[in-house]
Design a protein around this motif. Structure first.
Motif, mmCIF file in Angstrom:
data_model
loop_
_atom_site.group_PDB
_atom_site.id
_atom_site.type_symbol
_atom_site.label_atom_id
_atom_site.label_comp_id
_atom_site.label_asym_id
_atom_site.label_seq_id
_atom_site.Cartn_x
_atom_site.Cartn_y
_atom_site.Cartn_z
ATOM 1 N N ASN A 91 0.866 -1.176 0.000
ATOM 2 C CA ASN A 91 0.000 0.000 0.000
ATOM 3 C C ASN A 91 0.907 1.232 0.000
ATOM 4 N N LEU A 92 1.288 1.646 -1.193
ATOM 5 C CA LEU A 92 2.262 2.718 -1.307
ATOM 6 C C LEU A 92 1.677 4.070 -0.933
ATOM 7 N N SER A 93 0.374 4.207 -1.041
ATOM 8 C CA SER A 93 -0.256 5.465 -0.639
ATOM 9 C C SER A 93 0.016 5.779 0.821
ATOM 10 N N ILE A 114 1.339 -3.417 -6.249
ATOM 11 C CA ILE A 114 1.408 -2.130 -5.562
ATOM 12 C C ILE A 114 0.064 -1.451 -5.733
ATOM 13 N N SER A 115 -0.529 -1.031 -4.632
ATOM 14 C CA SER A 115 -1.809 -0.330 -4.707
ATOM 15 C C SER A 115 -1.603 1.129 -4.348
ATOM 16 N N MET A 116 -2.352 1.994 -5.027
ATOM 17 C CA MET A 116 -2.277 3.425 -4.780
ATOM 18 C C MET A 116 -3.666 3.979 -4.486
ATOM 19 N N HIS A 128 -5.975 12.355 -1.566
ATOM 20 C CA HIS A 128 -5.132 11.805 -2.614
ATOM 21 C C HIS A 128 -3.718 12.312 -2.411
ATOM 22 N N LEU A 129 -2.779 11.531 -2.901
ATOM 23 C CA LEU A 129 -1.397 11.957 -2.818
ATOM 24 C C LEU A 129 -1.188 13.201 -3.658
ATOM 25 N N LEU A 155 4.467 6.396 -10.269
ATOM 26 C CA LEU A 155 5.222 6.114 -9.046
ATOM 27 C C LEU A 155 6.408 7.065 -8.908
ATOM 28 N N GLN A 158 5.910 10.720 -7.865
ATOM 29 C CA GLN A 158 5.643 11.000 -6.454
ATOM 30 C C GLN A 158 6.925 11.095 -5.631
#
Length: 208
Positions: A91-93, A114-116, A128-129, A155, A158
């Motif tokens: 969970n990269l978020s 990888i989930s965002m 949100h990022l 990715l 960010q």
């Protein structure tokens, strides 16, 4: 006699403070703790490597977590010969929303994706990022051999502070839109061995 009494009182006070510190005081920032627990929800941990993430209140004492004062600055969870691999999703978020995280090491595990996703407002200040929001300068996801990153451009966008990128052994996208982005990063180390990249992608990387 008085000196001995004072010495004993100081010792008792010190032991009391230690007891309080170990049992009731949480050193880590509560937001960091919540974000790490969000990351853990997607992790399959067959050997219970992350047991301390449930049994210990202070997240700065958790397996693989390193703090500076009360903020998480490093997450070090590589697999080794002495530990089973972690699986599931990254969970990269949640990890990118750790305000002071500088190094992320998840190499030699068996993560599959990888989930965002968006982050709940109760944990993060934004749903949100935000682009270019992360302070991470070391990213190591190498040799998660089942992992495929489909949107590497998003990715990398960010992570504007990256100086070391290690993605060896991961299936990376064959399109080249992410390659040019590498040139905008302050990279000093780049490892893309065994990434199944075609010759056109490799030739463009070599230009930088």
């Amino acid at each position: 006699m008085m000196l001995r009494l004072l010495s004993q009182m100081c010792l008792l006070l010190w032991m009391l403070l230690c007891s309080v510190r170990l049992n009731t005081i949480t050193c880590c920032h509560e937001r960091d703790r919540s974000l790490l627990l969000m990351f853990k929800q997607g992790v399959v941990d067959p050997s219970n490597r992350l047991s301390s993430w449930s049994s210990v209140q202070d997240c700065c004492l958790w397996e693989g977590v390193e703090c500076d004062d009360d903020r998480v600055v490093r997450l070090m969870l590589p697999s080794s010969h002495n530990s089973e691999t972690l699986r599931g999703e990254i969970n990269l978020s949640s990890l990118l929303s750790l305000d002071f995280l500088e190094q992320l090491h998840l190499d030699y595990n068996d993560f599959e994706r990888i989930s965002m996703p968006s982050i709940n407002n109760s944990v993060a200040t934004h749903t949100h990022l935000l682009p270019n929001s992360s302070k991470i300068w070391v990213l190591n996801l190498s040799y998660n051999i089942y992992l495929r990153i489909d949107n590497l451009h998003f990715l990398l966008s960010q992570l504007p502070s990256l100086t070391s990128v290690r993605l060896s052994g991961i299936r990376l996208p064959s399109e080249t839109n992410w390659v040019q982005l590498l040139a905008s990063l302050p990279l000093q180390k780049l490892f893309l061995n065994h990434c199944y990249l075609n010759s056109s992608v490799l030739s463009r990387i070599c230009q930088f």
